[in-house]
Design an enzyme around this catalytic site. Sequence first.
Site, short mmCIF file in Angstrom:
data_model
loop_
_atom_site.label_atom_id
_atom_site.label_comp_id
_atom_site.label_asym_id
_atom_site.label_seq_id
_atom_site.Cartn_x
_atom_site.Cartn_y
_atom_site.Cartn_z
N SER A 1 0.80 -1.23 0.00
CA SER A 1 0.00 0.00 0.00
C SER A 1 0.83 1.27 0.00
CB SER A 1 -0.95 0.01 1.21
OG SER A 1 -0.26 0.36 2.38
N LYS B 1 1.94 4.30 7.39
CA LYS B 1 1.11 5.13 6.54
C LYS B 1 1.53 6.59 6.67
CE LYS B 1 -1.96 2.11 5.01
NZ LYS B 1 -1.15 0.94 5.39
#
Length: 216
Positions: free
Chosen positions: A137, A175
């Site tokens: 991701s 993230k």
Amino acid sequence: MLTRKQHELLTYINEQLAKTGVSPSFEEMKDALDLKSKSGVHRLISALEERGFIRRLANRARALEVTRMPDSQGGSSAGRSAVPAAANSNDMIELQLHGRIAAGTPIEALQGTDTLPVPAALLGPGEHYALQVAGDSMVEEGILDGDYALIRKTDTARDGEIVVALVDNSEATLKTFRREGSMVRLDPANRRYDAQRYRPDQVQVQGRLAGLLRRY
């Protein structure tokens, strides 16, 4: 004669070399001098290099050497208080390897007792640890499955920084950290994944990305 900002930067680099043995990153220099962008740091570094106060060391990541410092009358004193780049800047440092960190769906992090040898030049000041990336991701930030994320320990983050975020005190993920109104948003860097939104009390920052190590 140096400008005030040039003198401030030279002093900061010299102090960081004395403290850590590694020259600070451009991001750290930008923050230390309260500059708006890293382009300002580039200009100051170039000016100091042209005047012979610093030199860049070839084939070594973000390695600078202070060759002389200005004296109190505005001149310069070769090597009087200058701190050379540490001889061990290319040495290896053993970081604690705390398992795997999700760059996808959150998984438990900060586990395991292995170590990872890391070039000292990749790390700045502070305490660090390493995590192996699992998932895809963050590929648009150049962070690939199997890479080793080098994390500087901290419990704070600014918008746009890539962090290790512990969610609900049980799962961690890598993230980009952002604040969105009263919520915290954790952004992936892959169009296939959606952002994750949490209440601030659900998210604990456990570190910021300081570097990346890839083995072939």
